[in-house]
Scaffold this active site. Structure first.
Site, PDB file in Angstrom:
ATOM      1  N   SER A  15       6.651  -6.030  -6.944  1.00 18.40           N
ATOM      2  CA  SER A  15       7.429  -5.427  -5.850  1.00 18.40           C
ATOM      3  C   SER A  15       6.611  -4.355  -5.119  1.00 18.40           C
ATOM      4  O   SER A  15       6.758  -4.175  -3.902  1.00 18.40           O
ATOM      5  CB  SER A  15       8.759  -4.865  -6.353  1.00 18.40           C
ATOM      6  OG  SER A  15       8.573  -3.696  -7.109  1.00 18.40           O
ATOM      7  N   ASN A  16       5.735  -3.652  -5.838  1.00 14.20           N
ATOM      8  CA  ASN A  16       4.860  -2.687  -5.146  1.00 14.20           C
ATOM      9  C   ASN A  16       3.848  -3.412  -4.271  1.00 14.20           C
ATOM     10  O   ASN A  16       3.545  -2.961  -3.160  1.00 14.20           O
ATOM     11  CB  ASN A  16       4.166  -1.772  -6.149  1.00 14.20           C
ATOM     12  CG  ASN A  16       5.051  -0.613  -6.567  1.00 14.20           C
ATOM     13  OD1 ASN A  16       5.271   0.305  -5.783  1.00 14.20           O
ATOM     14  ND2 ASN A  16       5.589  -0.676  -7.770  1.00 14.20           N
ATOM     15  N   MET A  92      -1.143  -4.014 -16.159  1.00 10.77           N
ATOM     16  CA  MET A  92      -0.841  -3.463 -17.474  1.00 10.77           C
ATOM     17  C   MET A  92      -2.038  -3.437 -18.427  1.00 10.77           C
ATOM     18  O   MET A  92      -1.920  -3.796 -19.598  1.00 10.77           O
ATOM     19  CB  MET A  92       0.333  -4.244 -18.085  1.00 10.77           C
ATOM     20  CG  MET A  92       1.619  -4.033 -17.314  1.00 10.77           C
ATOM     21  SD  MET A  92       2.015  -2.263 -17.156  1.00 10.77           S
ATOM     22  CE  MET A  92       3.531  -2.322 -16.223  1.00 10.77           C
ATOM     23  N   ARG A  93      -3.197  -3.039 -17.887  1.00 10.70           N
ATOM     24  CA  ARG A  93      -4.391  -2.900 -18.721  1.00 10.70           C
ATOM     25  C   ARG A  93      -5.088  -1.598 -18.364  1.00 10.70           C
ATOM     26  O   ARG A  93      -5.038  -1.184 -17.214  1.00 10.70           O
ATOM     27  CB  ARG A  93      -5.390  -4.027 -18.441  1.00 10.70           C
ATOM     28  CG  ARG A  93      -5.061  -5.266 -19.132  1.00 10.70           C
ATOM     29  CD  ARG A  93      -5.902  -6.438 -18.684  1.00 10.70           C
ATOM     30  NE  ARG A  93      -5.231  -7.628 -19.127  1.00 10.70           N
ATOM     31  CZ  ARG A  93      -5.356  -8.146 -20.341  1.00 10.70           C
ATOM     32  NH1 ARG A  93      -6.224  -7.632 -21.184  1.00 10.70           N
ATOM     33  NH2 ARG A  93      -4.658  -9.186 -20.708  1.00 10.70           N
ATOM     34  N   ASN A 109      -3.622   4.033  -8.710  1.00 13.86           N
ATOM     35  CA  ASN A 109      -2.573   3.435  -9.541  1.00 13.86           C
ATOM     36  C   ASN A 109      -1.244   4.101  -9.228  1.00 13.86           C
ATOM     37  O   ASN A 109      -1.209   5.272  -8.856  1.00 13.86           O
ATOM     38  CB  ASN A 109      -2.917   3.661 -11.023  1.00 13.86           C
ATOM     39  CG  ASN A 109      -1.849   3.115 -11.959  1.00 13.86           C
ATOM     40  OD1 ASN A 109      -1.410   1.972 -11.821  1.00 13.86           O
ATOM     41  ND2 ASN A 109      -1.419   3.930 -12.910  1.00 13.86           N
ATOM     42  N   HIS A 111       2.350   5.126 -11.035  1.00 10.47           N
ATOM     43  CA  HIS A 111       2.971   5.291 -12.354  1.00 10.47           C
ATOM     44  C   HIS A 111       4.421   5.759 -12.170  1.00 10.47           C
ATOM     45  O   HIS A 111       4.677   6.675 -11.382  1.00 10.47           O
ATOM     46  CB  HIS A 111       2.183   6.316 -13.180  1.00 10.47           C
ATOM     47  CG  HIS A 111       2.753   6.467 -14.547  1.00 10.47           C
ATOM     48  ND1 HIS A 111       2.568   5.516 -15.533  1.00 10.47           N
ATOM     49  CD2 HIS A 111       3.546   7.420 -15.093  1.00 10.47           C
ATOM     50  CE1 HIS A 111       3.213   5.888 -16.624  1.00 10.47           C
ATOM     51  NE2 HIS A 111       3.812   7.048 -16.384  1.00 10.47           N
ATOM     52  N   GLN A 175      11.338   4.865  -4.539  1.00 13.20           N
ATOM     53  CA  GLN A 175      10.348   5.868  -4.116  1.00 13.20           C
ATOM     54  C   GLN A 175       8.911   5.354  -4.271  1.00 13.20           C
ATOM     55  O   GLN A 175       8.033   5.683  -3.480  1.00 13.20           O
ATOM     56  CB  GLN A 175      10.532   7.169  -4.903  1.00 13.20           C
ATOM     57  CG  GLN A 175      11.851   7.866  -4.630  1.00 13.20           C
ATOM     58  CD  GLN A 175      12.049   8.147  -3.148  1.00 13.20           C
ATOM     59  OE1 GLN A 175      11.170   8.658  -2.470  1.00 13.20           O
ATOM     60  NE2 GLN A 175      13.216   7.770  -2.623  1.00 13.20           N
ATOM     61  N   GLU A 176       8.686   4.527  -5.296  1.00 16.26           N
ATOM     62  CA  GLU A 176       7.352   3.923  -5.459  1.00 16.26           C
ATOM     63  C   GLU A 176       6.982   3.153  -4.198  1.00 16.26           C
ATOM     64  O   GLU A 176       5.854   3.240  -3.693  1.00 16.26           O
ATOM     65  CB  GLU A 176       7.331   2.973  -6.668  1.00 16.26           C
ATOM     66  CG  GLU A 176       7.519   3.658  -8.007  1.00 16.26           C
ATOM     67  CD  GLU A 176       7.346   2.683  -9.176  1.00 16.26           C
ATOM     68  OE1 GLU A 176       6.462   1.825  -9.131  1.00 16.26           O
ATOM     69  OE2 GLU A 176       8.113   2.784 -10.151  1.00 16.26           O
TER      70      GLU A 176
HETATM   71  C1  GAR Z   1       6.210  -0.267 -11.491  1.00 16.85           C
HETATM   72  O1  GAR Z   1       7.363   0.469 -11.820  1.00 16.85           O
HETATM   73  C2  GAR Z   1       4.959   0.539 -11.779  1.00 16.85           C
HETATM   74  O2  GAR Z   1       5.120   1.900 -11.514  1.00 16.85           O
HETATM   75  C3  GAR Z   1       4.788   0.283 -13.255  1.00 16.85           C
HETATM   76  O3  GAR Z   1       5.081  -1.068 -13.411  1.00 16.85           O
HETATM   77  C4  GAR Z   1       6.042  -1.451 -12.444  1.00 16.85           C
HETATM   78  C5  GAR Z   1       5.539  -2.679 -11.732  1.00 16.85           C
HETATM   79  O4  GAR Z   1       6.512  -3.181 -10.877  1.00 16.85           O
HETATM   80  N1  GAR Z   1       3.463   0.605 -13.697  1.00 16.85           N
HETATM   81  C6  GAR Z   1       3.203   1.127 -14.876  1.00 16.85           C
HETATM   82  O5  GAR Z   1       4.067   1.359 -15.706  1.00 16.85           O
HETATM   83  C7  GAR Z   1       1.741   1.402 -15.148  1.00 16.85           C
HETATM   84  N2  GAR Z   1       1.607   2.205 -16.312  1.00 16.85           N
HETATM   85  P1  GAR Z   1       6.137  -4.197  -9.733  1.00 16.85           P
HETATM   86  O6  GAR Z   1       5.367  -5.328 -10.408  1.00 16.85           O
HETATM   87  O7  GAR Z   1       7.461  -4.680  -9.214  1.00 16.85           O
HETATM   88  O8  GAR Z   1       5.337  -3.469  -8.707  1.00 16.85           O
END
Ligand code: GAR
Length: 211
Positions: A15-16, A92-93, A109, A111, A175-176
């Site tokens: 989604s990001n 996730m790495r 990144n 978070h 918010q992301e």
């Molecule tokens: C998001 O909430 C991001 O902040 C998190 O994974 C999700 C991915 O969502 N990232 C972490 O936790 C990294 N440590 P998305 O695939 O819908 O963007």
């Protein structure tokens, strides 16, 4: 000068990535997504890229003898697509030395917590379980540590008594999707300056002057 070319690394639903692609498509950021790379063949992020006509590459970590070899393959791909900024979007790495050396201060990144609180996995749930009254999200440069690099931008959300980890996650995610493109906009404009741990931007160009 051409537009900044983004290489997005994502392991999941993306989604990001979508928020970044949308911001690029509508001209909100002076950047284009050049390639999307995933370590997970089934990641919906890859499908989102294909639907948008963006190259989608699965790189199987299991196919390499070491993390270094795996990262060399990622770096080669990123370079082949002319990447100027690497955006981790639910990747996730931990990023290792090979990628960091190739793209030093060019990897960012997102978070889902207010770093330095609640780094690592499930930042939203960690914060909710801890009982904080505010949480949020952070975009930061990536260094050798786990979510430890210089912070570019953060957004704060309240935590309500009747929240669950899921309702809080949804509030943070909204918010992301706002601050990730904003961080890329600042980077693309050459407005970010890193001094030690601190990231600043030129006066008048930051998020406070840009609603
Ligand atoms: C998001 O909430 C991001 O902040 C998190 O994974 C999700 C991915 O969502 N990232 C972490 O936790 C990294 N440590 P998305 O695939 O819908 O963007």
């Amino acid at each position: 000068m051409g537009k900044l070319r983004l290489g997005v690394l994502a392991s999941g639903r993306g989604s990001n990535l979508q928020a970044i692609m949308d911001a690029a498509a509508t001209g909100k950021i002076e950047a284009e997504v050049a390639v999307v790379i995933s370590d997970n063949e089934g990641a919906f992020a890859l499908e989102r890229a294909r639907r948008a006509g963006i190259p989608a590459e699965f790189v199987d970590p299991e196919a390499f003898s070491s993390k270094e070899e795996y990262e060399k393959a990622i770096v080669a791909l990123l370079q082949r697509y002319g990447t100027g900024l690497v955006c981790l979007a639910g990747y996730m790495r931990m990023v290792g030395k090979v990628m960091l050396d190739a793209f030093w201060n060019k990897i960012i990144n997102i978070h889902p917590a207010l770093l330095p609180s609640f780094p690592g996995l499930h930042g939203q749930e960690q914060a909710w379980k801890h009982g904080v009254k505010y949480s949020g999200c952070t975009v930061h440069f990536v260094d050798e540590g786990m979510d430890t690099g210089p912070i570019i931008i953060q957004a704060v959300v309240p935590v309500y008594d009747d929240d669950t980890a899921d309702t809080l996650s949804a509030r943070i995610l909204e918010q992301e999707h706002r601050i990730y493109p904003e961080a890329i906009r600042l980077f693309a404009g050459g407005k970010l300056k890193i001094t030690g741990r601190k990231v600043s931007w030129e006066k008048g160009t930051g998020p406070l002057s840009h609603s």
